[in-house]
Design a protein around this motif. Structure first.
Motif, PDB file in Angstrom:
ATOM      1  N   ILE A  18       0.838  -1.194   0.000  1.00  0.00           N
ATOM      2  CA  ILE A  18       0.000   0.000   0.000  1.00  0.00           C
ATOM      3  C   ILE A  18       0.875   1.248   0.000  1.00  0.00           C
ATOM      4  O   ILE A  18       2.056   1.191   0.361  1.00  0.00           O
ATOM      5  CB  ILE A  18      -0.968   0.034   1.211  1.00  0.00           C
ATOM      6  CG1 ILE A  18      -0.188   0.072   2.537  1.00  0.00           C
ATOM      7  CG2 ILE A  18      -1.936  -1.125   1.176  1.00  0.00           C
ATOM      8  CD1 ILE A  18      -1.066   0.332   3.744  1.00  0.00           C
ATOM      9  N   ARG A  19       0.295   2.348  -0.410  1.00  0.00           N
ATOM     10  CA  ARG A  19       0.965   3.650  -0.363  1.00  0.00           C
ATOM     11  C   ARG A  19       0.256   4.457   0.712  1.00  0.00           C
ATOM     12  O   ARG A  19      -0.970   4.558   0.720  1.00  0.00           O
ATOM     13  CB  ARG A  19       0.868   4.339  -1.729  1.00  0.00           C
ATOM     14  CG  ARG A  19       1.635   5.649  -1.769  1.00  0.00           C
ATOM     15  CD  ARG A  19       1.892   6.097  -3.195  1.00  0.00           C
ATOM     16  NE  ARG A  19       2.864   5.159  -3.779  1.00  0.00           N
ATOM     17  CZ  ARG A  19       2.772   4.690  -5.016  1.00  0.00           C
ATOM     18  NH1 ARG A  19       1.791   5.047  -5.796  1.00  0.00           N
ATOM     19  NH2 ARG A  19       3.690   3.843  -5.478  1.00  0.00           N
ATOM     20  N   LEU A  20       1.032   5.007   1.646  1.00  0.00           N
ATOM     21  CA  LEU A  20       0.449   5.753   2.752  1.00  0.00           C
ATOM     22  C   LEU A  20       1.210   7.048   2.983  1.00  0.00           C
ATOM     23  O   LEU A  20       2.313   7.234   2.477  1.00  0.00           O
ATOM     24  CB  LEU A  20       0.413   4.899   4.024  1.00  0.00           C
ATOM     25  CG  LEU A  20       1.715   4.268   4.535  1.00  0.00           C
ATOM     26  CD1 LEU A  20       2.529   5.252   5.330  1.00  0.00           C
ATOM     27  CD2 LEU A  20       1.400   3.061   5.371  1.00  0.00           C
ATOM     28  N   LYS A  21       0.589   7.906   3.760  1.00  0.00           N
ATOM     29  CA  LYS A  21       1.200   9.193   4.109  1.00  0.00           C
ATOM     30  C   LYS A  21       1.515   9.177   5.598  1.00  0.00           C
ATOM     31  O   LYS A  21       0.663   8.812   6.417  1.00  0.00           O
ATOM     32  CB  LYS A  21       0.230  10.325   3.781  1.00  0.00           C
ATOM     33  CG  LYS A  21       0.783  11.701   4.011  1.00  0.00           C
ATOM     34  CD  LYS A  21      -0.244  12.735   3.581  1.00  0.00           C
ATOM     35  CE  LYS A  21       0.369  14.100   3.514  1.00  0.00           C
ATOM     36  NZ  LYS A  21      -0.614  15.082   3.020  1.00  0.00           N
ATOM     37  N   ILE A  22       2.726   9.549   5.958  1.00  0.00           N
ATOM     38  CA  ILE A  22       3.133   9.623   7.366  1.00  0.00           C
ATOM     39  C   ILE A  22       2.489  10.869   7.983  1.00  0.00           C
ATOM     40  O   ILE A  22       2.677  11.974   7.475  1.00  0.00           O
ATOM     41  CB  ILE A  22       4.667   9.703   7.509  1.00  0.00           C
ATOM     42  CG1 ILE A  22       5.356   8.522   6.841  1.00  0.00           C
ATOM     43  CG2 ILE A  22       5.077   9.841   8.975  1.00  0.00           C
ATOM     44  CD1 ILE A  22       5.168   7.205   7.525  1.00  0.00           C
ATOM     45  N   VAL A  23       1.718  10.682   9.053  1.00  0.00           N
ATOM     46  CA  VAL A  23       1.086  11.818   9.725  1.00  0.00           C
ATOM     47  C   VAL A  23       1.744  12.117  11.072  1.00  0.00           C
ATOM     48  O   VAL A  23       1.459  13.153  11.675  1.00  0.00           O
ATOM     49  CB  VAL A  23      -0.436  11.614   9.903  1.00  0.00           C
ATOM     50  CG1 VAL A  23      -1.127  11.590   8.556  1.00  0.00           C
ATOM     51  CG2 VAL A  23      -0.741  10.360  10.702  1.00  0.00           C
ATOM     52  N   GLY A  24       2.633  11.242  11.513  1.00  0.00           N
ATOM     53  CA  GLY A  24       3.339  11.492  12.759  1.00  0.00           C
ATOM     54  C   GLY A  24       4.407  10.442  13.003  1.00  0.00           C
ATOM     55  O   GLY A  24       4.295   9.314  12.525  1.00  0.00           O
ATOM     56  N   THR A  25       5.454  10.845  13.727  1.00  0.00           N
ATOM     57  CA  THR A  25       6.521   9.908  14.096  1.00  0.00           C
ATOM     58  C   THR A  25       6.838  10.070  15.569  1.00  0.00           C
ATOM     59  O   THR A  25       6.636  11.137  16.153  1.00  0.00           O
ATOM     60  CB  THR A  25       7.810  10.148  13.283  1.00  0.00           C
ATOM     61  OG1 THR A  25       8.264  11.485  13.504  1.00  0.00           O
ATOM     62  CG2 THR A  25       7.592   9.916  11.808  1.00  0.00           C
TER      63      THR A  25
END
Length: 172
Positions: free
Chosen positions: A143-150
């Motif tokens: 899947i392709r995802l967007k990082i919203v926090g680390t």
């Protein structure tokens, strides 16, 4: 994102390794101790590219071990908020998706999965799917995802991802 950084590490060496191949031993030990590890704020060390310098060794009093300071350059992987990455789904359950992006573990909450996708616990394996089963996300899918926090610890990095944007979701 990948970076090429200059880092430092101390190699602890037993006296039995002293001899002609001392520098080779220090180099080999650097590769085994550093590659594949995580250095908190720097990121995951993927590969050591060059060794800049191996400093003079310091003998540890009472032990006989020698500490060699080493400066080296390495390719590191450090994720950032807002970055779009490809991941492999490792686990699917009612709370969301657990994925891996190389050495990075990323969680995608069910609240960050598009509303038209529902969790189906009765399918084998469990999955998130649309009503007409046009899109099905299950274990081992890419899947392709967007990082919203680390979150950065001393020896690990964890991420939270989202599928709630254009061009995110199943890649295959």
């Amino acid at each position: 994102m990948f970076f090429h950084l200059e880092l430092e590490h101390e190699i602890l060496l037993h006296p039995r390794y002293f001899g002609r191949s001392l520098l080779e031993t220090v180099t080999r030990k650097l590769f085994t101790e550093v590659e594949g590890t995580c250095h908190g704020k720097c990121g995951f060390v993927i590969a050591v590219t060059t060794i800049e310098s191996i400093g003079d060794g310091f003998i540890q009093p009472g032990r006989g071990f020698v500490v060699y300071p080493v400066k080296y350059k390495a390719i590191v992987f450090r994720p950032f908020k807002g970055e779009v990455l490809d991941a492999v789904v490792k686990d699917v359950n009612k709370v969301g998706l657990f994925t891996e992006i190389g050495p990075l573990q990323c969680f995608v909450s069910r609240h960050s999965i598009p509303g038209n996708m529902e969790f189906d616990p009765n399918s084998n394996p469990p999955c998130y799917k649309t009503e007409n089963e046009e899109m099905v996300i299950q274990q081992n899918d890419e899947i392709r995802l967007k990082i919203v926090g680390t979150r950065v610890d001393a020896s690990d990095i964890f991420a939270i991802g989202s599928l709630m944007d254009d061009y995110l979701g199943l890649t295959s």
